[in-house]
Design an enzyme around this catalytic site. Structure first.
Site, mmCIF file in Angstrom:
data_model
loop_
_atom_site.group_PDB
_atom_site.id
_atom_site.type_symbol
_atom_site.label_atom_id
_atom_site.label_comp_id
_atom_site.label_asym_id
_atom_site.label_seq_id
_atom_site.Cartn_x
_atom_site.Cartn_y
_atom_site.Cartn_z
ATOM 1 N N LYS A 95 -9.990 9.621 -11.224
ATOM 2 C CA LYS A 95 -9.961 8.207 -10.813
ATOM 3 C C LYS A 95 -11.377 7.655 -10.928
ATOM 4 O O LYS A 95 -12.303 8.175 -10.292
ATOM 5 C CB LYS A 95 -9.486 8.083 -9.369
ATOM 6 C CG LYS A 95 -8.042 8.500 -9.203
ATOM 7 C CD LYS A 95 -7.302 7.674 -8.202
ATOM 8 C CE LYS A 95 -5.803 7.938 -8.229
ATOM 9 N NZ LYS A 95 -5.285 8.970 -9.106
ATOM 10 N N ASP A 129 -7.235 7.883 -14.925
ATOM 11 C CA ASP A 129 -6.106 7.296 -14.196
ATOM 12 C C ASP A 129 -6.346 5.809 -13.961
ATOM 13 O O ASP A 129 -7.487 5.356 -13.927
ATOM 14 C CB ASP A 129 -5.928 7.987 -12.837
ATOM 15 C CG ASP A 129 -5.305 9.376 -12.975
ATOM 16 O OD1 ASP A 129 -5.059 9.817 -14.110
ATOM 17 O OD2 ASP A 129 -5.068 10.008 -11.929
ATOM 18 N N MET A 130 -5.257 5.080 -13.797
ATOM 19 C CA MET A 130 -5.396 3.636 -13.582
ATOM 20 C C MET A 130 -5.111 3.317 -12.117
ATOM 21 O O MET A 130 -4.099 3.746 -11.582
ATOM 22 C CB MET A 130 -4.426 2.877 -14.497
ATOM 23 C CG MET A 130 -4.710 1.415 -14.586
ATOM 24 S SD MET A 130 -6.401 1.007 -15.115
ATOM 25 C CE MET A 130 -6.271 1.240 -16.892
ATOM 26 N N ARG A 177 -0.727 7.553 -21.078
ATOM 27 C CA ARG A 177 0.318 7.890 -20.095
ATOM 28 C C ARG A 177 0.949 6.591 -19.618
ATOM 29 O O ARG A 177 0.244 5.666 -19.220
ATOM 30 C CB ARG A 177 -0.301 8.619 -18.907
ATOM 31 C CG ARG A 177 0.710 8.892 -17.791
ATOM 32 C CD ARG A 177 0.046 9.269 -16.471
ATOM 33 N NE ARG A 177 -0.740 10.471 -16.574
ATOM 34 C CZ ARG A 177 -1.735 10.772 -15.733
ATOM 35 N NH1 ARG A 177 -2.053 9.949 -14.748
ATOM 36 N NH2 ARG A 177 -2.431 11.883 -15.876
ATOM 37 N N LYS A 180 5.114 3.434 -14.038
ATOM 38 C CA LYS A 180 5.603 2.135 -13.557
ATOM 39 C C LYS A 180 4.513 1.393 -12.781
ATOM 40 O O LYS A 180 4.432 0.179 -12.841
ATOM 41 C CB LYS A 180 6.843 2.340 -12.679
ATOM 42 C CG LYS A 180 8.041 2.843 -13.480
ATOM 43 C CD LYS A 180 9.277 2.989 -12.616
ATOM 44 C CE LYS A 180 10.378 3.690 -13.392
ATOM 45 N NZ LYS A 180 11.532 4.036 -12.537
ATOM 46 N N THR A 219 7.371 9.835 -15.378
ATOM 47 C CA THR A 219 8.358 9.266 -14.456
ATOM 48 C C THR A 219 9.260 10.379 -13.926
ATOM 49 O O THR A 219 9.471 11.387 -14.601
ATOM 50 C CB THR A 219 9.213 8.188 -15.152
ATOM 51 O OG1 THR A 219 10.179 7.684 -14.229
ATOM 52 C CG2 THR A 219 9.937 8.702 -16.383
ATOM 53 N N ARG A 281 0.835 6.891 -0.892
ATOM 54 C CA ARG A 281 1.411 6.149 -2.029
ATOM 55 C C ARG A 281 2.730 6.782 -2.468
ATOM 56 O O ARG A 281 3.650 6.091 -2.890
ATOM 57 C CB ARG A 281 0.421 6.082 -3.197
ATOM 58 C CG ARG A 281 -0.678 5.045 -2.998
ATOM 59 C CD ARG A 281 -1.427 4.754 -4.279
ATOM 60 N NE ARG A 281 -2.116 5.930 -4.767
ATOM 61 C CZ ARG A 281 -3.284 6.372 -4.318
ATOM 62 N NH1 ARG A 281 -3.904 5.727 -3.351
ATOM 63 N NH2 ARG A 281 -3.836 7.449 -4.825
ATOM 64 N N ARG A 282 2.812 8.115 -2.342
ATOM 65 C CA ARG A 282 4.079 8.777 -2.716
ATOM 66 C C ARG A 282 5.188 8.375 -1.743
ATOM 67 O O ARG A 282 6.327 8.186 -2.134
ATOM 68 C CB ARG A 282 3.927 10.321 -2.693
ATOM 69 C CG ARG A 282 2.849 10.867 -3.601
ATOM 70 C CD ARG A 282 3.077 10.701 -5.091
ATOM 71 N NE ARG A 282 2.861 9.419 -5.711
ATOM 72 C CZ ARG A 282 1.670 8.937 -6.108
ATOM 73 N NH1 ARG A 282 0.582 9.602 -5.913
ATOM 74 N NH2 ARG A 282 1.593 7.763 -6.705
HETATM 75 P P1 FDA Z 1 11.041 5.604 -9.199
HETATM 76 O O1 FDA Z 1 10.317 5.738 -7.890
HETATM 77 O O2 FDA Z 1 11.078 4.275 -9.852
HETATM 78 O O3 FDA Z 1 12.499 6.158 -8.998
HETATM 79 C C1 FDA Z 1 13.525 5.895 -9.944
HETATM 80 C C2 FDA Z 1 14.714 6.789 -9.648
HETATM 81 O O4 FDA Z 1 14.377 8.150 -10.000
HETATM 82 C C3 FDA Z 1 15.116 6.851 -8.181
HETATM 83 O O5 FDA Z 1 15.966 5.795 -7.846
HETATM 84 C C4 FDA Z 1 15.792 8.209 -8.095
HETATM 85 O O6 FDA Z 1 17.107 8.150 -8.584
HETATM 86 C C5 FDA Z 1 14.964 9.054 -9.055
HETATM 87 N N1 FDA Z 1 13.870 9.754 -8.354
HETATM 88 C C6 FDA Z 1 12.575 9.378 -8.283
HETATM 89 N N2 FDA Z 1 11.856 10.267 -7.579
HETATM 90 C C7 FDA Z 1 12.717 11.221 -7.199
HETATM 91 C C8 FDA Z 1 12.580 12.429 -6.443
HETATM 92 N N3 FDA Z 1 11.416 12.806 -5.936
HETATM 93 N N4 FDA Z 1 13.688 13.182 -6.253
HETATM 94 C C9 FDA Z 1 14.892 12.807 -6.749
HETATM 95 N N5 FDA Z 1 15.075 11.677 -7.476
HETATM 96 C C10 FDA Z 1 14.010 10.909 -7.690
HETATM 97 N N6 FDA Z 1 0.609 5.202 -10.937
HETATM 98 C C11 FDA Z 1 -0.491 4.429 -11.142
HETATM 99 O O7 FDA Z 1 -0.496 3.257 -10.754
HETATM 100 N N7 FDA Z 1 -1.572 4.950 -11.795
HETATM 101 C C12 FDA Z 1 -1.591 6.218 -12.288
HETATM 102 O O8 FDA Z 1 -2.593 6.631 -12.876
HETATM 103 C C13 FDA Z 1 -0.433 7.034 -12.074
HETATM 104 N N8 FDA Z 1 -0.366 8.315 -12.545
HETATM 105 C C14 FDA Z 1 0.826 9.008 -12.469
HETATM 106 C C15 FDA Z 1 0.963 10.261 -13.079
HETATM 107 C C16 FDA Z 1 2.182 10.899 -13.096
HETATM 108 C C17 FDA Z 1 2.313 12.229 -13.786
HETATM 109 C C18 FDA Z 1 3.316 10.307 -12.464
HETATM 110 C C19 FDA Z 1 4.667 10.969 -12.486
HETATM 111 C C20 FDA Z 1 3.171 9.110 -11.825
HETATM 112 C C21 FDA Z 1 1.956 8.448 -11.797
HETATM 113 N N9 FDA Z 1 1.802 7.227 -11.155
HETATM 114 C C22 FDA Z 1 0.664 6.483 -11.375
HETATM 115 C C23 FDA Z 1 2.849 6.753 -10.203
HETATM 116 C C24 FDA Z 1 3.847 5.809 -10.874
HETATM 117 O O9 FDA Z 1 3.230 4.587 -11.150
HETATM 118 C C25 FDA Z 1 5.073 5.563 -9.993
HETATM 119 O O10 FDA Z 1 4.647 4.894 -8.829
HETATM 120 C C26 FDA Z 1 5.848 6.792 -9.578
HETATM 121 O O11 FDA Z 1 5.942 7.710 -10.626
HETATM 122 C C27 FDA Z 1 7.268 6.407 -9.113
HETATM 123 O O12 FDA Z 1 8.035 5.897 -10.171
HETATM 124 P P2 FDA Z 1 9.084 6.786 -10.986
HETATM 125 O O13 FDA Z 1 9.205 6.216 -12.325
HETATM 126 O O14 FDA Z 1 8.667 8.222 -10.940
HETATM 127 O O15 FDA Z 1 10.468 6.720 -10.206
#
Ligand code: FDA
Length: 325
Positions: A95, A129-130, A177, A180, A219, A281-282
């Protein structure tokens, strides 16, 4: 409201520094791979044994002093050495604010450059990272300077921003990368509706898969993953042009499944004692993650912390409402 609550918690410096004193608590140990380099190396080896590569994040937030940024840089340099010595399949995520972006641009640039330079000697990639929108332009300025000199550097683009396609086109020749987006952003610049964010995510990912250098599809969303699997098949996109990424401790079964299906898979592995903001944040993204917290939330110290924060958050909301009236 729960999302706002956890985002507000993630930005609370007092709770951040209190959490550091308590070690990995609140269930953070299930999503943070230890507090030191030997512990994180152990986790990486375990993931590597399943054919999963890793990107390592030395956690750190709220860095406003040069000594802290320098210490963070030194630690990241040690991680690079450890990756090389342990011969593990891993690279670095960092970061920019941890390396001084909120202090001084040139200072941050020289820190990140030292990391990228060292990594380049081991043919190791460094992902920048952003963070939130207030750091977007400066982070991309860092990237511009570094990518002019090094080819082992790339960044993250977030689909919640309305203008991300522009950036994607500009950086099509870099490893990108796609995520969302994890911060709270205003409607003028960002989609707030999940449907719009998801649609944009798919659009951007498809574009980059067809036109970009290498795409990291980061994701946990199985619907999007399944869609992309079909898309790459239909468009005959080779598996060495992309990878899937997920965070350490989330959807492990799906991580293993994708790796066993022959897709490149990379797990984002955070470690260190500055886990608090990352962890909040998670929880903001998916309050159901509270399940992984389980009973551990309900101990005395952490209850006090959360209680104080909840009080401050609710008071803040109440006074905002009053002002609006
Ligand atoms: P989202 O939270 O939108 O969920 C969509 C659906 O997926 C849910 O409705 C569910 O069905 C399923 N799901 C999701 N998580 C689940 C779980 N734990 N168990 C079961 N089902 C689940 N952000 C940022 O701003 N800057 C960054 O540099 C990064 N870097 C980064 C690296 C990596 C490797 C990842 C995976 C993510 C990031 N992020 C990030 C975070 C990213 O922006 C985002 O907030 C999260 O990944 C949550 O979005 P998702 O697309 O994962 O699923």
């Amino acid at each position: 409201m729960l999302k706002d609550f956890f985002i507000a918690l993630s930005q609370n410096q007092f709770l951040n520094s209190s959490a550091k004193k308590y070690g990995l608590k609140l269930g953070a140990q299930s999503v943070v791979a230890g507090t030191n380099i030997p512990e994180v190396m152990k986790s990486i080896k375990e993931l590597n044994s399943h054919g999963i590569s890793c990107t390592v994040d030395n956690l750190g937030e709220f860095v406003f002093k040069k000594e802290e940024a320098t210490a963070a840089k030194e630690n990241i340099l040690k991680v690079i050495e450890a990756i090389n010595e342990n011969k593990v399949d891993a690279h670095i995520s960092l970061k920019p604010t941890q390396l001084g972006l909120d202090i001084d641009f040139d200072f941050a640039l020289s820190n990140v450059k030292e990391v990228v330079d060292k990594a380049s000697r081991y043919d190791m990639f460094v992902n920048i990272d952003m963070e939130d929108s207030s750091h977007l332009e400066t982070t991309l300025n860092l990237l511009d300077k570094l990518s002019a000199e090094y080819d082992n550097v790339g960044t993250v683009l977030q689909s919640y921003f309305r203008n991300t396609q522009e950036y994607l086109e500009k950086y099509r020749n870099l490893r990108i990368r796609l995520v969302k987006g994890a911060y709270k952003e205003p409607e003028e610049i960002a989609y707030l509706d999940k449907k719009d964010i998801d649609e944009n995510y798919i659009k951007l990912t498809e574009w980059h898969l067809l036109n970009g250098k290498f795409t990291s599809i980061a994701t946990h969303d199985h619907r999007i993953i399944n869609h992309i699997k079909e898309f790459v098949k239909k468009n005959d996109i080779s598996k060495d042009k992309f990878e899937f990424q997920m965070l350490y401790g989330f959807r492990r079964e799906l991580q293993l499944q994708l790796a066993s299906e022959g897709y490149n898979f990379c797990t984002y592995v955070p470690f260190g004692n500055d886990w608090y903001g990352y962890f909040m944040r998670r929880l903001a993204e998916r309050p159901q993650n509270l399940k992984i917290v389980g009973k551990q939330v309900f101990n005395k110290k952490t209850n006090t912390m959360i209680g104080m924060a909840a009080g401050a958050f609710l008071l803040g909301r109440a006074s905002k409402k009053k002002k609006r009236k």
